[in-house]
Design an enzyme around this catalytic site. Structure first.
Site, PDB file in Angstrom:
ATOM      1  N   ASN A 123       0.853  -1.189   0.000  1.00 29.85           N
ATOM      2  CA  ASN A 123       0.000   0.000   0.000  1.00 29.85           C
ATOM      3  C   ASN A 123       0.893   1.244   0.000  1.00 29.85           C
ATOM      4  OD1 ASN A 123      -1.491   2.321   1.293  1.00 29.85           O
ATOM      5  ND2 ASN A 123      -3.176   0.853   1.123  1.00 29.85           N
TER       6      ASN A 123
ATOM      7  N   SER B  66      -5.250  -0.325  -2.763  1.00 30.25           N
ATOM      8  CA  SER B  66      -5.750   1.014  -2.476  1.00 30.25           C
ATOM      9  C   SER B  66      -6.840   0.831  -1.438  1.00 30.25           C
ATOM     10  CB  SER B  66      -6.300   1.651  -3.754  1.00 30.25           C
ATOM     11  OG  SER B  66      -6.575   3.013  -3.522  1.00 30.25           O
ATOM     12  N   GLU B  67      -6.708   1.505  -0.292  1.00 35.90           N
ATOM     13  CA  GLU B  67      -7.552   1.154   0.861  1.00 35.90           C
ATOM     14  C   GLU B  67      -9.017   1.504   0.687  1.00 35.90           C
ATOM     15  OE1 GLU B  67      -4.984   3.307   0.963  1.00 35.90           O
ATOM     16  OE2 GLU B  67      -5.361   4.992   2.314  1.00 35.90           O
ATOM     17  N   ASN B  68      -9.346   2.266  -0.367  1.00 39.90           N
ATOM     18  CA  ASN B  68     -10.765   2.491  -0.630  1.00 39.90           C
ATOM     19  C   ASN B  68     -11.435   1.296  -1.291  1.00 39.90           C
ATOM     20  OD1 ASN B  68      -9.004   3.348  -2.742  1.00 39.90           O
ATOM     21  ND2 ASN B  68     -10.738   4.213  -3.828  1.00 39.90           N
TER      22      ASN B  68
ATOM     23  N   SER C  30     -11.638  -4.245   2.946  1.00 37.72           N
ATOM     24  CA  SER C  30     -10.330  -3.667   2.666  1.00 37.72           C
ATOM     25  C   SER C  30      -9.519  -3.490   3.948  1.00 37.72           C
ATOM     26  CB  SER C  30     -10.510  -2.307   1.982  1.00 37.72           C
ATOM     27  OG  SER C  30      -9.264  -1.731   1.686  1.00 37.72           O
TER      28      SER C  30
END
Lengths: 209, 235, 209, 235
Positions: A23, A46-48, A88
């Protein structure tokens, strides 16, 4: 001149390994993706809600439903996967991401990290940073050695609100590479054309050479 | 069969009878991606006041939840990121707006827990930071964790790409984000979809959120889907 | 003769409402599905990971990947949805299922339920029953009023290990319908050709008429 | 690109180096539906001993995990249902087999928590029953809950319908069950799939479990997929 921003990113890329899930934080860390050898498979999270983040889109590929955690439009890759925010962060907090590379306002010699707010001045919020530093297996900070006003960012103690306590494993600045082990800071590499005296001058933290 | 009881014609009718001053609303979306844009406008037009809104962000100055900041309908935000919303930052620094910062993963997990009958859980996120102020910490296997409480709302407003008349939903790409966990944590959940389809048109193995969580659904007309940071490459 | 098994199921079906999501236990409760009016939409959940359970398959429709919680082969419907076990029980434990109808070995007058084991004799396990009775909005027990040896099943206190404490809302037996309110048992309906004396004789629990 | 590092040719090679006496294995499946049938046979053939196995059921006498009961390779089961497995019931009543009963939802949630970095959570399930013996209870908002701990395993063995060479998985119908949450809770996760496909053949929005959770994957030859209770209707 020590390491340029590009060279810092290039150095950070050496910490990646084949098969890693990584990340990258907003800003300079994003550029690390440009320095991955062709022979290596690294998958970006991507943490979204995405694994397998691709490059920015061409003008005619822009899709409002496809953005990264920095809210920039991006593209997908053949190996991409989408999921919801709870999934996530279960992935992030459960220790499944090998490496996180992010920016910082301050890092303390014990690995404390501050990168989400300056009281009374800047209120951005922590976003996913607190989750990332608490959950990811290894945390690398990529930052300028000193702030714009010249003040040190590698400190004895952070005076800004923390993002995480004792969470940083490695710090890469324009002057060198540091590692935090057992609550102590070690200088492992000196950037070219940088003297130990210079780095001592420009660092508040105590470090072991 | 009567699954069309869940189907409404537009945002206003779908929200009819559900809005009241002082309520807590869970709003899906990340940045401007996957936000319930029609319902936000309808909430603005309803004039409902003193809202507590849980949402990762608060839109931008003139779109998304920013519209409810303009009218000062929001009393408190539960968010992880203020970001570049000037009005949000300004109202917060002025003391006009309460703000409860939640780490993004904590916010998502609190909603998931709220929908799953879990009143509290432990996490490492936020240990040793201001997030832990006033919260219990506890050690498990030699590591310190924070106890976080579940979050539920009087109403969840979410958006999906495709929905059938029984409320089964499919999301598209990164527009899924908070929409799924928040849908499970609302006492009532209303969904705006880009495409409303008949029951049976979505493969049972490809439904992201079962209709059991959805009380009302409508097809939104002409989504604007504004992009916050259009970023392109040249070649 | 009081209510037959079919009549018990028919009576239980009257507790369903249009739009309900319902979980039916193994055995007699399964038959309740046969008594739903055509005009009503009721969606059945199977806790192994399905909403919208259809009837048993025709011989040529049998699919090893499609079973109910009783491990019987079943079919899907247009509105069916599949999900994993964690998601399934998040749904159950989060209070999203309107009604669960299940069998019992014993029910106590305060709503305690025992239906998962007889120590030293029968060790089936609780499966999803403990989750269902703890999480579903309303729990109806459908059972014979007396055990095969004639002993009462509606008791002052359960002596078998509990599935849940104070979890039963309604009990339907061949002799009548009972409701648990405020920790007390109420007889709400008497089956035809059943006298109050008979039901008192065959019940250990104290109930209010 | 080198995602084929995860791909193995069969159960034996995929489990090579991963098995050791006394280890804890999480095994996906519900009844005989969606069980990793090839890996169970390979584990039997390896002769590994004193296993703790978490699985909702324990197969039947001569198929699935029942095969490991026959050879007494299992020391302890963590399950919600013994059901009609005579050998399981018999070994338990004899004291030859330890058995930790977990309510089905608690077992699933413990695995989900184990994979999600949540060391403990609270649930109403089991309050006032033997399941609460020795566990902490705590009141939230006037209701009593049990604290349950996360469950992780040295190895998760799961099965999927389709998998690509990066380990991205799609399950089919009710064979999904425990396979997804258990895959996230194994220190190592090995998957047998019915169809191994190239990366890119599965739509990114239709992947049920991202490959990040999958360390090794192989295509199983001729799944038997035995049916425990074939039940049909006449018309």
């Amino acid at each position: 001149m020590a390491w340029t921003r590009d060279q810092m990113c290039e150095r950070a890329a050496l910490e990646l390994e084949d098969g890693f899930y990584v990340n990258l934080g907003i800003g300079m860390p994003t550029l690390v993706a440009n320095y991955i050898p062709e022979s290596m498979t690294v998958t970006f999270q991507s943490e979204n809600g995405m694994l397998g983040m691709g490059p920015f889109p061409l003008d005619n590929e822009v899709d409002a439903d496809l953005i990264n955690a920095g809210k920039q439009t991006i593209t997908e890759l053949p190996e991409s996967v989408y999921f919801d925010s709870a999934t996530s962060f279960a992935m992030i907090r459960g220790g499944h991401i090998d490496l996180s590379i992010l920016g910082a306002l301050q890092v303390a010699q014990n690995g404390d990290l501050a990168n989400w707010m300056i009281p009374g001045k800047m209120v951005k919020g922590m976003g996913g940073a607190m989750d990332l530093v608490a959950g990811v297996r290894r945390v690398i900070v990529l930052m300028d050695h000193n702030a714009k006003d010249g003040s040190p960012k590698l400190l004895k103690e952070c005076d800004l609100p923390l993002t995480g306590a004792g969470v940083v494993n490695t710090v890469i600045t324009d002057l060198g590479l540091f590692e935090v082990k057992g609550g102590q800071l070690y200088l492992s590499e000196l950037a070219p054309n940088t003297s130990l005296d210079e780095i001592r001058d420009r660092t508040e933290a105590e470090f072991i050479q | 069969m009567s699954e069309s009881k869940k189907v409404f014609s537009d945002a206003k009718s779908a929200l009819d009878g559900l809005l009241s001053d002082g309520m807590t609303i869970l709003a899906g979306g990340f940045g401007l991606c996957g936000i319930p844009e029609h319902m936000i406008v309808a909430i603005r037009e309803s004039g409902v006041q003193n809202l507590t809104v849980a949402s990762n962000n608060c839109g931008i100055d003139d779109f998304g939840l920013g519209l409810l900041l303009q009218t000062k309908q929001i009393k408190k935000m539960i968010s992880s990121y203020v970001g570049e919303n000037k009005l949000f930052e300004e109202q917060f620094l002025n003391g006009d707006l309460e703000l409860e910062f939640n780490p993004q993963g904590t916010l998502a997990e609190r909603c998931r827990a709220g929908g799953a009958g879990i009143p509290a859980f432990y996490t490492k996120t936020g240990v040793g930071t201001v997030i832990s102020d006033g919260k219990e910490t506890r050690d498990f296997d030699g590591e310190t964790y924070l106890m976080e409480r579940a979050l539920t709302g009087d109403l969840a407003i979410v958006t999906a790409w495709k929905g059938d008349k029984a409320g089964n939903l499919v999301f598209r790409k990164t527009a899924r984000n908070f929409n799924a966990p928040m849908a499970t944590a609302g006492k009532v959940c209303v969904v705006e979809v880009e495409q409303l389809v008949e029951v049976g048109e979505i493969e049972p193995d490809q439904i992201h959120l079962p209709g059991i969580y959805v009380d009302r659904v409508f097809e939104g007309q002409s989504f604007e889907k504004r992009i916050e940071r259009r970023t392109i490459r040249e070649t």
